[in-house]
Design a protein around this motif. Structure first.
Motif: not given
Lengths: 272, 314
Positions: B224-251
């Motif tokens: 498990k440690a080889t992967l570092g930490d894991t971030l879970d994000v739950v959005v209120e509206d499925p339309g927010g998935l795509r922008p959230a994905a690009s934010v996570l990708h950038a981070l």
């Protein structure tokens, strides 16, 4: 080959483990009394079916009672059922992983087929006894004295034992109890394709050739001879019909010589 | 210093054109539980069959307690127990009769086979059912009987091939308890499983197998440690998935995984991320967030990462 045990010890374990496994088969039968009843009812059904239903329409060549003619054929049938019985059991163990468990244990490799065939021999004796009892009730009897009678029964038992090794091999090759169950109905035509129920004289030449060389015909002809039952030999018999006792011995030895090593190899082979 | 009690080196095995094992290496120290984890068709069962002397490798070698599984199969068989994917017990016989049968076939004396059968039935909670025919057992009871059937000759190494496949949750827990009980006795256990929680719960060490090779080994925590930490994000509206994905990708620099209709998961390698920064970035992108969590990854994620079959959001 793969085990480091010395030969005498190996033989001892083959016998001990074989007896344990034969005991398992007997325990299985005891746990399922319905199976025993069904097995013992089989001879009665056959005698009634063939002896009275078909017998009313069949002429025995050279004259004589059809049921006297029939009984050696039914004894012969008892010899052949060993193939399906043992095949089904071997395939069931193989398909349910029980065989793999045996193979991963210190159990002697050849104990499994020896246990199966040994238990089957006991079952065969029971079936034969039931068949004889039924025969005696419907008027069959041996006419040529104790020695000839004993010889006939020994041949029947020998052939059954030899046939049970064919079953071991088939079961190990099939490895699947469903496939084995589908093969079982094929044994009836093999049984019918013989002189067990009707004389072969009236068959087309090619069919008669097959029937005359059927091991079942040899044991039937040999028992008719040794019991002194009707069913005189026809004018130009094929070799097995002219020498039925020798033919039974030959068939039995041939089956054992071919199938014991084949079965042993299939049992000990490690591949998949 | 001591060699692993189960040792496999460079095992190869092909069936026809299928290469089931392509150089599998494995070592299991005595007294530990090794979980061999992998998807269907990874070669787990093939490996177990070779180690349990049921099958010969095409190349490579394996030893159990120092005995070669091919040349000294007889010695190996005296030391192992195998519970395969079937409950390989005789349905027609009672539980007790099954255990005595396998005891005798394991070359115990009649008396010892009887005593051992009674002990094991008592210990693994099958005493009440002992004299019933196995055909009437539940799936879990059958597997438990199968498991104790291979204990009867006190094996040093026990192979359990997917011991809980096809069982209901209760049956699984029963088997898990039984395995823990064995381990307490010091038996070495090699178990294969497709279930990560099973490996997580039972195994000291895990070997992840894919396409006939071990692709990672370690304790559950190390993996498990080889992967570092894991971030879970739950959005209120499925339309927010795509922008959230690009934010996570950038981070994080990696593609997040969609884990539900309204949620994403991303590994954050190396750590050093502050939850507050992440929330601020999401907010700036106009994503209405229902929940954000930083946690250790689950074994599932480790596994998917290793076998590289994740579903990504583009």
């Amino acid at each position: 080959m793969t085990t480091a045990r010395p030969a005498p010890q190996r033989l001892r374990w083959t016998i001990t483990d074989g007896l344990t496994l034969a005991g398992r088969e007997i325990a299985r039968l005891k746990a399922e009394p319905g199976q025993i009843v069904a097995a013992l009812a089989f001879p009665v059904v056959m005698v009634v079916l063939f002896g009275y239903v078909f017998g009313s329409a069949i002429q025995v060549p050279g004259g004589g009672d059809y049921r006297e003619y029939l009984m050696p054929g039914l004894f012969a049938m008892v010899s052949i059922t060993a193939v399906q019985g043992v095949m089904t059991r071997m395939a069931a163990d193989a398909s349910q992983g029980v065989m793999d468990r045996f193979r991963s244990m210190p159990t002697a490799r050849l104990a499994v087929p020896f246990g199966q065939t040994g238990a089957d021999a006991l079952v065969g004796l029971g079936l034969l006894a039931a068949m004889v009892g039924t025969g005696l009730i419907v008027g069959w009897q041996p006419h040529r004295g104790a020695a000839a009678t004993a010889e006939a029964f020994l041949l029947i038992v020998l052939l059954r034992y030899a046939m049970s090794w064919v079953g071991v091999y088939l079961g190990l090759v099939v490895k699947d109890d469903q496939t084995a169950a589908q093969l079982v109905p094929l044994f009836l035509p093999i049984t019918m394709l013989s002189n067990a129920f009707v004389p072969t004289d009236g068959m087309p030449a090619w069919l008669r050739l097959v029937a005359d060389w059927n091991p079942l015909s040899a044991i039937t002809a040999a028992s008719r001879d040794l019991f002194g039952n009707p069913g005189a030999r026809s004018a130009h018999p094929a070799w097995p019909m002219a020498h039925p006792v020798a033919a039974v011995l030959l068939w039995s030895v041939a089956a054992l010589v071919v199938f014991v090593p084949l079965a042993a190899r299939a049992q000990t082979r490690r591949g998949r | 210093m001591t060699d692993p009690i189960v040792l496999a080196e460079g095992l190869h095995k092909s069936f026809g054109g299928t290469r089931a094992l392509r150089g599998l290496d494995l070592g299991v120290p005595e007294g530990t539980v090794c979980g061999v984890l992998g998807p269907n068709g990874a070669g787990k069962t093939t490996a177990v069959r070779i180690l349990a002397t049921l099958s010969d490798p095409d190349a490579g070698r394996a030893t159990i307690a120092g005995f070669d599984v091919v040349r000294e199969a007889g010695r190996v068989r005296e030391r192992i127990g195998l519970a395969g994917q079937f409950a390989a017990v005789d349905g027609q016989l009672t539980g007790r009769a099954n255990l005595r049968l396998f005891g005798r076939l394991g070359h115990l004396s009649r008396g010892e086979a009887r005593r051992r059968a009674d002990d094991l039935l008592e210990r693994f909670g099958l005493a009440d059912a002992a004299d019933r025919r196995v055909a009437g057992y539940s799936g879990g009871m059958r597997r438990r009987l199968d498991l104790i059937a291979c204990l009867i000759q006190r094996p040093e190494v026990l192979f359990l091939d997917e011991p809980t496949t096809g069982l209901d949750p209760r049956g699984r827990l029963e088997i898990w308890d039984a395995v823990r009980e064995l381990v307490a006795d010091g038996t070495t256990v090699l178990l294969t499983t497709q279930y990560l929680d099973e490996a997580d719960h039972l195994a000291d060490d895990i070997a992840v197998v894919d396409q006939g090779r071990v692709i990672a080994t370690g304790t559950p925590d190390e993996l498990k440690a080889t992967l570092g930490d894991t971030l879970d994000v739950v959005v209120e509206d499925p339309g927010g998935l795509r922008p959230a994905a690009s934010v996570l990708h950038a981070l994080a620099g990696t593609d997040p995984t969609m884990t539900g209709a309204d949620r994403l998961t991303a590994p954050l390698p190396g750590g050093g991320f502050r939850l507050a920064d992440i929330v601020r970035e999401l907010d700036r992108a106009g994503v209405a967030v229902a929940d954000v969590r930083l946690r250790r990854p689950s074994l599932d994620e480790v596994f998917l990462r290793l076998t590289d079959s994740k579903e990504t959001v583009r």
